[in-house]
Write a protein that holds these residues in place. Structure first.
Motif, PDB file in Angstrom:
ATOM      1  N   UNK A  63       0.615  -1.264  -0.020  1.00  0.00           N
ATOM      2  CA  UNK A  63       0.016  -0.014  -0.060  1.00  0.00           C
ATOM      3  C   UNK A  63       0.881   1.168  -0.086  1.00  0.00           C
ATOM      4  N   UNK A  64       2.030   1.165   0.541  1.00  0.00           N
ATOM      5  CA  UNK A  64       2.721   2.347   0.838  1.00  0.00           C
ATOM      6  C   UNK A  64       3.281   2.954  -0.682  1.00  0.00           C
ATOM      7  N   UNK A  65       4.175   2.172  -1.407  1.00  0.00           N
ATOM      8  CA  UNK A  65       4.468   2.577  -2.710  1.00  0.00           C
ATOM      9  C   UNK A  65       3.124   2.831  -3.614  1.00  0.00           C
ATOM     10  N   UNK A  66       2.036   2.140  -3.394  1.00  0.00           N
ATOM     11  CA  UNK A  66       0.981   2.392  -4.383  1.00  0.00           C
ATOM     12  C   UNK A  66       0.395   3.722  -4.137  1.00  0.00           C
ATOM     13  N   UNK A  67       0.331   4.263  -3.077  1.00  0.00           N
ATOM     14  CA  UNK A  67      -0.237   5.598  -2.757  1.00  0.00           C
ATOM     15  C   UNK A  67       1.045   6.661  -2.952  1.00  0.00           C
ATOM     16  N   UNK A  68       2.293   6.245  -2.977  1.00  0.00           N
ATOM     17  CA  UNK A  68       3.486   7.150  -3.000  1.00  0.00           C
ATOM     18  C   UNK A  68       3.597   7.701  -1.694  1.00  0.00           C
ATOM     19  N   UNK A  69       3.433   6.825  -0.663  1.00  0.00           N
ATOM     20  CA  UNK A  69       3.780   7.299   0.718  1.00  0.00           C
ATOM     21  C   UNK A  69       5.134   7.301   1.064  1.00  0.00           C
ATOM     22  N   UNK A  70       5.585   8.101   1.842  1.00  0.00           N
ATOM     23  CA  UNK A  70       7.029   8.241   2.280  1.00  0.00           C
ATOM     24  C   UNK A  70       7.369   7.407   3.726  1.00  0.00           C
ATOM     25  N   UNK A  71       6.342   7.361   4.309  1.00  0.00           N
ATOM     26  CA  UNK A  71       6.064   6.722   5.771  1.00  0.00           C
ATOM     27  C   UNK A  71       5.289   5.401   5.826  1.00  0.00           C
ATOM     28  N   UNK A  72       5.791   4.290   6.048  1.00  0.00           N
ATOM     29  CA  UNK A  72       5.124   3.189   6.113  1.00  0.00           C
ATOM     30  C   UNK A  72       3.941   3.271   7.063  1.00  0.00           C
ATOM     31  N   UNK A  73       4.604   3.952   8.093  1.00  0.00           N
ATOM     32  CA  UNK A  73       3.536   3.930   9.373  1.00  0.00           C
ATOM     33  C   UNK A  73       2.298   4.669   8.959  1.00  0.00           C
ATOM     34  N   UNK A  74       2.240   5.811   7.983  1.00  0.00           N
ATOM     35  CA  UNK A  74       1.056   6.136   7.465  1.00  0.00           C
ATOM     36  C   UNK A  74       0.348   5.019   6.662  1.00  0.00           C
ATOM     37  N   UNK A  75       0.647   4.156   5.770  1.00  0.00           N
ATOM     38  CA  UNK A  75       0.144   3.108   5.320  1.00  0.00           C
ATOM     39  C   UNK A  75      -0.580   2.215   6.298  1.00  0.00           C
ATOM     40  N   UNK A  76       0.158   1.941   7.523  1.00  0.00           N
ATOM     41  CA  UNK A  76      -0.424   1.100   8.424  1.00  0.00           C
ATOM     42  C   UNK A  76      -1.539   1.728   8.990  1.00  0.00           C
ATOM     43  N   UNK A  77      -1.357   3.104   9.292  1.00  0.00           N
ATOM     44  CA  UNK A  77      -2.732   3.694   9.770  1.00  0.00           C
ATOM     45  C   UNK A  77      -3.837   3.447   8.738  1.00  0.00           C
ATOM     46  N   UNK A  78      -3.656   3.885   7.501  1.00  0.00           N
ATOM     47  CA  UNK A  78      -4.761   3.768   6.503  1.00  0.00           C
ATOM     48  C   UNK A  78      -5.280   2.346   6.521  1.00  0.00           C
ATOM     49  N   UNK A  79      -4.419   1.419   6.512  1.00  0.00           N
ATOM     50  CA  UNK A  79      -5.030   0.000   6.530  1.00  0.00           C
ATOM     51  C   UNK A  79      -5.860  -0.311   7.618  1.00  0.00           C
ATOM     52  N   UNK A  80      -5.442   0.207   8.696  1.00  0.00           N
ATOM     53  CA  UNK A  80      -6.170   0.055   9.988  1.00  0.00           C
ATOM     54  C   UNK A  80      -7.529   0.494  10.010  1.00  0.00           C
ATOM     55  N   UNK A  81      -7.831   1.653   9.175  1.00  0.00           N
ATOM     56  CA  UNK A  81      -8.920   2.255   9.061  1.00  0.00           C
ATOM     57  C   UNK A  81     -10.070   1.391   8.441  1.00  0.00           C
ATOM     58  N   UNK A  82      -9.652   0.554   7.471  1.00  0.00           N
ATOM     59  CA  UNK A  82     -10.481  -0.226   6.826  1.00  0.00           C
ATOM     60  C   UNK A  82     -10.521  -1.628   7.052  1.00  0.00           C
ATOM     61  N   UNK A  83      -9.302  -2.268   7.870  1.00  0.00           N
ATOM     62  CA  UNK A  83      -9.217  -3.512   8.102  1.00  0.00           C
ATOM     63  C   UNK A  83      -8.667  -3.738   9.680  1.00  0.00           C
ATOM     64  N   UNK A  84      -9.031  -5.034  10.067  1.00  0.00           N
ATOM     65  CA  UNK A  84      -8.418  -5.357  11.464  1.00  0.00           C
ATOM     66  C   UNK A  84      -7.111  -6.197  11.264  1.00  0.00           C
ATOM     67  N   UNK A  85      -6.844  -6.518   9.915  1.00  0.00           N
ATOM     68  CA  UNK A  85      -5.449  -7.412   9.683  1.00  0.00           C
ATOM     69  C   UNK A  85      -4.544  -6.658   8.745  1.00  0.00           C
ATOM     70  N   UNK A  86      -3.825  -6.932   8.569  1.00  0.00           N
ATOM     71  CA  UNK A  86      -2.600  -6.292   7.491  1.00  0.00           C
ATOM     72  C   UNK A  86      -2.960  -6.265   6.094  1.00  0.00           C
ATOM     73  N   UNK A  87      -4.143  -7.032   5.739  1.00  0.00           N
ATOM     74  CA  UNK A  87      -4.515  -6.735   4.426  1.00  0.00           C
ATOM     75  C   UNK A  87      -5.873  -5.658   4.099  1.00  0.00           C
ATOM     76  N   UNK A  88      -5.829  -5.260   3.270  1.00  0.00           N
ATOM     77  CA  UNK A  88      -6.966  -4.142   2.852  1.00  0.00           C
ATOM     78  C   UNK A  88      -7.474  -4.350   1.538  1.00  0.00           C
TER      79      UNK A  88
END
Length: 529
Positions: A360-385
């Motif tokens: 998700x991080x490179x897909x969204x062009x994010x510099x911070x992996x933690x931001x990708x993890x937060x976005x993933x957590x908004x939509x899913x209870x695990x590491x897959x979204x």
């Protein structure tokens, strides 16, 4: 809700689950001085009362068999000796916390006349004071509370109904147990329930849960008022924490509270047959007396939502939080739009529509992996979204697509069989993706869609744009700043608010070139109708 003086502290009320106490400098200094003296003394005295109650409460059922514990303990020394002691110590707890006086309006009905007391609005854990004014009736509590020192003993003392909310069988047993008690014609003591099911800021009365109304017996509505200059008691989903609420309340010289008993509400036959109708009517009556709106807001798990025709609309949409996180990570509007385009391309590729945080991080062009993890957590209870959920929900609130194009994209993604129509499961998943939150009660919507046969894209567009209930989704939700609960995010593209012209036939932007199967693999698409 009490009218507040104009000079008092104000608080935020974006929606019923937000309460932030704002103090003036003078109030802050006064609270620090008085709090440093009063809070330690008051909390220590309250804790002392709890510690004394702990072993006494255990005596109530000590030595009784399971059969005896399943019956009410209303006679003998366990009642006449222990009950007054626990009541006195319970009242002492709140006295030491600053609740010196409790004003009572009206009269409490007997347990035969009103087997259940429905208390609202529910403001904080300090509302438990009402138990002392109602002679310690039985309550419904989470089974996890049994393991909490003192609290578990007090729940056992008043023979509370315990329920594990995660266990369907436990919930069923609790419903049976509640019904048995309420129809016992006074055999069991009165029960007290907070039908809102959670705490709010008191600006509205949120939708009542049907638990107190399932048995179809008369209820007595009970109103809780805190007529104070500072509204320190309230603690809800976001804003003031429970520690701050306790500190500010104990920092006051005293805190006023009024318990108001309304006349017993006897249900009609129609209300007895429909607990939800019964609950709604009692909610409206109590709201009218309080002078505040009765709304359809609910708390589902830990997510504040609003009910709309069976749909659950999150008041704090994950899509808006996602946009905020993307902007904080440094993405410009054009970069966000490009990232969403990449996401659609990924959904159509052999890789499919499921992705992990590292993808998700490179897909969204994010510099911070933690931001990708937060976005993933908004939509899913695990590491897959599910990338479809992120794309559709973010697009629906950003103004990037007109509603007709958005709906075409969503329909294409969720037409699993490529049949040009949707199943009930498809509709549920599609609506969940559009609003960014799972939908479990879409039967009413599916019925509307199926009036002319299997729901097609045209049926979905027609119902969502013309039905008096569902068209509110477009005007109040699928817009750059449409959710009443959340401050509008800055729109991704300037001047695109005009994309809300849902009926424009010329709105042909970003239609998917082909469909995806349920496993995310690409499938040939049909031309647009």
């Amino acid at each position: 809700m009490e009218r507040q003086n104009s000079h008092q502290a104000t608080y935020s009320s974006q929606h019923p689950f937000v309460h932030t106490l704002k103090l003036t400098r003078a109030q802050l200094i006064r609270g620090m001085v008085l709090g440093s003296i009063l809070v330690p003394i008051r909390v220590c005295l309250a804790v002392l009362c709890f510690l004394i109650m702990w072993p006494i409460a255990r005596l109530r059922l000590a030595g009784l068999s399971e059969a005896e514990r399943s019956r009410p303990v209303t006679t003998g020394w366990r009642r006449w000796l222990l009950h007054p002691i626990i009541w006195f110590l319970s009242r002492a707890v709140f006295f030491f916390l600053g609740f010196f006086w409790v004003r009572v309006k009206g009269c409490r009905a007997g347990r035969k006349e009103a087997p259940v007391l429905a208390v609202a609005p529910h403001s904080s854990f300090l509302d438990m004071l009402v138990l002392t004014e109602t002679q310690l009736p039985a309550v419904v509590s989470r089974s996890e509370n049994q393991s909490i020192p003192v609290i578990g003993a007090l729940l056992e003392f008043n023979q509370s109904v315990l329920v594990n909310r995660k266990d369907p069988e436990s919930r069923k047993r609790a419903v049976v147990q509640i019904k048995e008690r309420l129809i016992s014609n006074g055999y069991w003591p009165q029960m007290l329930m907070f039908p809102e099911g959670t705490t709010t800021n008191g600006t509205t009365l949120i939708k009542f849960k049907p638990g107190a109304f399932l048995a179809g017996v008369p209820v007595q509505p009970v109103l809780l008022h805190y007529p104070n200059k500072l509204d320190t008691v309230r603690w809800t989903h976001r804003g003031t924490t429970w520690v701050e609420a306790l500190w500010h309340t104990c920092s006051q010289l005293y805190t006023n509270v009024t318990v108001e008993y309304l006349p017993v509400y006897t249900p009609s036959q129609e209300e007895k047959d429909d607990p939800n109708l019964y609950a709604d009517n009692v909610q409206k009556l109590m709201a009218k007396t309080l002078g505040i709106p009765a709304t359809d807001h609910v708390m589902e798990g830990r997510v504040p939502t609003r009910k709309l025709g069976g749909l659950s609309l999150p008041l704090e949409p994950p899509a808006r939080e996602t946009l905020s996180l993307l902007h904080k990570d440094g993405l410009r509007e054009s970069e966000v739009e490009a990232a969403l385009s990449k996401m659609i391309d990924r959904c159509q590729s052999e890789q499919g529509w499921r992705a992990g945080v590292d993808e998700l991080a490179p897909l969204l062009g994010l510099r911070d992996r933690q931001t990708a993890a937060k976005i993933c957590g908004l939509y899913s209870k695990d590491d897959m979204v599910d990338l479809r959920q992120i794309y559709l929900s973010v697009t629906s609130v950003s103004g990037l697509l007109g509603f007709k194009s958005l709906l075409h994209t969503a329909f294409t993604l969720y037409d699993r069989e490529c049949s040009g129509s949707l199943t009930a499961v498809d509709v549920s998943d599609l609506m969940g993706a559009l609003v960014g939150s799972p939908q479990y009660h879409t039967e009413e919507l599916y019925t509307e869609l199926s009036l002319r046969g299997a729901p097609t894209e045209q049926d979905l567009f027609r119902v969502l744009t013309t039905h008096p209930t569902y068209q509110k989704l477009i005007s109040e939700y699928f817009t750059p700043g449409g959710v009443e609960s959340t401050p509008p995010s800055s729109p991704l593209t300037k001047g695109k608010a005009g994309n809300n012209n849902v009926g424009s036939p010329s709105d042909n932007r970003t239609a998917l070139p082909y469909k995806t199967a349920d496993n995310g693999s690409p499938l040939p698409s049909k031309k647009n109708d």
